[in-house]
Design a protein around this motif. Structure first.
Motif, mmCIF file in Angstrom:
data_model
loop_
_atom_site.group_PDB
_atom_site.id
_atom_site.type_symbol
_atom_site.label_atom_id
_atom_site.label_comp_id
_atom_site.label_asym_id
_atom_site.label_seq_id
_atom_site.Cartn_x
_atom_site.Cartn_y
_atom_site.Cartn_z
ATOM 1 N N ASP A 168 47.914 1.489 -26.721
ATOM 2 C CA ASP A 168 49.033 0.892 -25.987
ATOM 3 C C ASP A 168 49.308 -0.500 -26.557
ATOM 4 N N LYS A 205 55.406 -1.495 -26.857
ATOM 5 C CA LYS A 205 55.776 -0.526 -27.887
ATOM 6 C C LYS A 205 55.018 0.783 -27.669
ATOM 7 N N ASN A 206 55.669 1.889 -27.993
ATOM 8 C CA ASN A 206 55.077 3.215 -27.857
ATOM 9 C C ASN A 206 54.740 3.786 -29.225
ATOM 10 N N LYS A 207 53.939 4.844 -29.225
ATOM 11 C CA LYS A 207 53.560 5.484 -30.476
ATOM 12 C C LYS A 207 54.804 5.889 -31.270
ATOM 13 N N GLU A 267 56.704 3.766 -32.894
ATOM 14 C CA GLU A 267 57.616 2.641 -33.048
ATOM 15 C C GLU A 267 57.085 1.653 -34.076
#
Length: 798
Positions: free
Chosen positions: A348, A365-367, A369
């Motif tokens: 995360d 930010k998410n996976k 990105e």
């Protein structure tokens, strides 16, 4: 009662009606003189900029439309996220202190610009701006409209070094050709040749000189007119205004003499003036490119990052960040800086981009990105795939941004910022007064006096003294493992009164400690829980424990939080783990001790403790004894007082020893010392000491082998070089003395030059030769003197 109003020219406060001209009030005679000079020459548009800000000059319409294309913009921009962009632009026209002042105050011309910082030797400016109603095209148009059009080239943006501007070479060639021919055509006038010259060829020769002067004035010297005009439009008095005025006066006077058959004019002085001015600019550019002050960690200090093995992600390898390759899988722990642009693949991400933007806010930010270099992870460990190799100079530029300079008076910087405006006003005033005097006493000398004064008084030599002295010392310090944020930081290093040292990780090693475990026997599952939790933390004790527990399986955390100065809490497979102080873990009194200890609990049940035996750095006591001769010394530690007796035996003279200090307590200690009127340096590990580092006048982070520095610190010192801190301070003090001598020589040059110019004994062409020579001599003096002063540092062994 006196009524306070703003000066019509500069905006400073003044008394209404005390100094007036054309019903306008001025703060001083200098502002009044410049206003009258502008009025007489129809330049009052200088005061109209605020009535039509943002107007695009016709010649720039459509020129930069290509910057609206996403593909091109992405290749040029260094950072773009959450409504903020940052870019570094090459500005060929940067050449004096006026340029620095203009470009570092772009936010006054457009409120969307957050910060702008000039790299004077490399002629680059780093600009951070909001994109809500502003873009790259708007930024470039703004720069071009004030006379600082950036050189945009995708190929150029990828290179570290910039070549000399070829257009400058062409201008010098034309000016030199014209100068030689005009001198040749002037020989009959010099030797007073009669007969054929007087009867037949005099008019032809004079008109030929006029023709040769046209490309010199309107091509070779055009840059001075453009810069001066745009400075006037932007209400900025740059140094090119008096130079352009001098060229104009020479050309107009000479042309009138030729057309009215009054004389031969001053075309030899005119073409020679432009030729030698351009030669000086070329010599300065070559000097700047020879003396590189970039503090590039790639060359000097291997700050490391954790790279994961592609086949076995449990295998971790510490590598210098310049060894990162595209496609490498990188582990970034809590509070670590992201060294490269990459794609988030695990964890995360809660990124603090204040390092880039100067604004204290985080971005989730998410996976999948993209993450930009310069962000700092705030929530546990993450993994990313590097998209490119590390850009060290970019990270150095981020660290040096003015957004992180302390809010305090910086004498040398304020002098450079103010010298442009006040010096130019003074020069214009002196030139006006001197010319008026000679018009009444000997009108034939008035023109030479005006031109010589405007040229000889250029403050470039004064402006170069500070950046070249301190810039060269920054380079030398960097080679020896001591990295300062900017030249202001080096100046502050020379003005300190007290030092406050952290103990763990600063006076003691972060490696090599003996670790003892007491408590319930640890199972394989316990090892996995501990390693998984510790893997996310960047605290020195966490890193030691992580290495001590050896390689085990790593699980994915469900939750991770770290309280600075207290400890960490994590949740793995429905189990809650706590590591940290006795208060954080709620340790029973009978299990507490007085040594440096990390306590461990599982689901609020105490399990055990890890005790550390401190291992102090060799030679640290000698350093503290040396510093104690000239400075007040304090030691503050978050640990308990178990080693107080040992420290007192090593440092019997030291009275200020403070233990059990939380981060807030350390900050209070710094404040209390500052309230006694002392300038304080905090020396710590950059984590628990972040608040104290920021509060201090100078925050110095001690680094072992991991990338842990934050915007709170002003300097990073290699742990191996901490023992030589006193030697660095002594060199910094000598650097200030070099600057004072350089200032003395610069002012002496200007005073002597102005005397000969005002008295009519200095011709414009000689003044044009002396002006660049003075700048180059100051650069040579400061560079040589700083190299000699720091020669003892070069003897320090790694």
């Amino acid at each position: 009662m006196f009524k306070k109003v703003k000066c019509y020219h500069c905006g400073d406060a003044c008394v209404e009606g005390e100094i007036t001209s054309a019903d306008k009030s001025f703060c001083c005679a200098g502002c009044k003189t410049v206003f009258e000079l502008f009025t007489e020459n129809n330049l009052t548009c200088y005061y109209d900029l605020q009535n039509n800000p943002g107007a695009t000059p016709p010649e720039l319409e459509g020129k930069f439309d290509y910057l609206e294309q996403t593909e091109i913009r992405e290749k040029l921009i260094d950072f773009s996220d959450d409504g903020v962009e940052s870019i570094q632009l090459f500005i060929p026209h940067i050449h004096c202190s006026s340029c620095i002042w203009i470009l570092e105050n772009l936010n006054k011309l457009n409120e969307q610009i957050i910060t702008s910082q000039v790299n004077f030797p490399e002629k680059r400016v780093q600009v951070t701006y909001k994109t809500k109603s502003f873009g790259l095209k708007d930024l470039v148009l703004l720069l071009a409209s004030i006379g600082y059009e950036p050189y945009l080239s995708l190929e150029n943006m990828e290179k570290k070094k910039t070549d000399i501007d070829r257009s400058l070479i062409y201008k010098i060639g034309i000016a030199g050709f014209a100068f030689g021919n005009v001198m040749f055509l002037s020989f009959p006038e010099y030797f007073e040749v009669s007969e054929y010259w007087l009867d037949q060829y005099k008019p032809i020769f004079r008109w030929l000189m006029f023709c040769f002067s046209l490309p010199v004035v309107f091509y070779s010297g055009a840059g001075y007119f453009v810069s001066a005009w745009k400075g006037i439009q932007s209400k900025i008095l740059n140094i090119d205004i008096p130079i352009a005025l001098g060229i104009s006066v020479l050309f107009v006077r000479s042309s009138v003499e030729i057309m009215a058959d009054l004389g031969t004019g001053f075309f030899d002085s005119l073409t020679g003036l432009v030729f030698f001015l351009l030669l000086g600019k070329l010599a300065q550019q070559k000097t700047y490119s020879f003396l590189s002050f970039e503090r590039d960690y790639k060359s000097y200090f291997p700050i490391a990052v954790t790279r994961l093995n592609h086949d076995d992600l449990l295998l971790e390898e510490k590598i210098p960040i310049y060894e990162i390759k595209k496609g490498d899988r990188i582990l970034i722990r809590s509070n670590e800086l992201i060294p490269v642009d990459g794609i988030l693949v695990e964890g995360d991400a809660k990124i603090d981009y204040s390092f880039v933007t100067g604004e204290a806010r985080t971005v989730v930010k998410n996976k999948g990105e993209k993450l930009y270099a310069g962000g700092k992870q705030q929530l546990g460990a993450i993994e990313l795939i590097a998209e490119k190799e590390v850009e060290q100079s970019y990270l150095t530029q981020l660290w040096s941004q003015d957004a992180f300079v302390k809010d305090q008076e910086i004498p040398f910087k304020s002098l450079i910022n103010k010298i442009s405006k006040h010096f130019t006003i003074a020069v214009l005033s002196i030139a006006t007064i001197a010319t008026t005097f000679w018009l009444f006493f000997d009108a034939s000398l008035a023109l030479n006096v005006l031109t010589a004064v405007l040229i000889i008084a250029c403050p470039c030599a004064i402006a170069l003294a500070t950046p070249f002295t301190l810039g060269n010392l920054l380079r030398i310090f960097g080679k020896q493992g001591f990295y300062l944020k900017n030249t202001d930081t080096l100046e502050q290093l020379a003005d300190l009164d007290a030092f406050v040292f952290d103990k763990t990780g600063t006076l003691s090693h972060t490696q090599g400690d003996e670790i003892l475990y007491e408590g319930e026997q640890l199972t394989d599952e316990d090892y996995i829980l501990l390693r998984t939790t510790l893997r996310n933390s960047n605290h020195p004790l966490s890193r030691k424990l992580y290495a001590f527990l050896q390689s085990q399986k790593i699980d994915t955390l469900d939750r991770f939080e770290e309280e600075v100065g207290k400890g960490i809490v994590a949740k793995v497979n429905e189990k809650e783990i706590k590591l940290g102080s006795s208060q954080w873990v709620n340790v029973p009194a009978e299990n507490q001790n007085t040594a440096t200890t990390v306590y461990f609990s599982e689901d609020e049940t105490y399990r055990g403790k890890f005790t550390f035996q401190a291992n102090y750095r060799n030679g640290i006591w000698s350093l503290l004894k040396s510093l104690f001769k000239n400075y007040q010394i304090q030691i503050v530690s978050g640990d308990n007082a178990s080693e107080e007796a040992y420290l007192k035996s090593q440092l019997p003279f030291l009275k200020d020893l403070h233990f059990n200090q939380a981060p807030a307590d350390k900050l209070i200690r710094i404040k209390e010392t500052q309230e006694r009127g002392l300038k304080v340096a905090m020396v710590g590990d950059g984590l628990n000491d972040a608040g104290a580092l920021k509060q201090s006048n100078l925050g110095i982070a001690v680094a072992e082998n991991i990338n842990v520095f934050t915007p709170a610190c002003d300097a990073i010192i290699d742990a191996k070089k901490l023992l030589h801190l006193d030697a660095f301070i002594e060199v910094a003090k000598k650097g200030k003395r070099i600057i004072k001598w350089a200032f003395f020589f610069s002012f002496l040059y200007n005073l002597i030059g102005l005397y000969f110019a005002v008295t009519g004994q200095l011709t414009p062409i000689v003044a044009a030769i002396l002006m660049p020579l003075s700048s180059i001599s100051i650069v040579a003096f400061t560079t040589l003197a700083s190299n000699i002063t720091s020669r003892n540092l070069k003897k320090i062994n790694c």
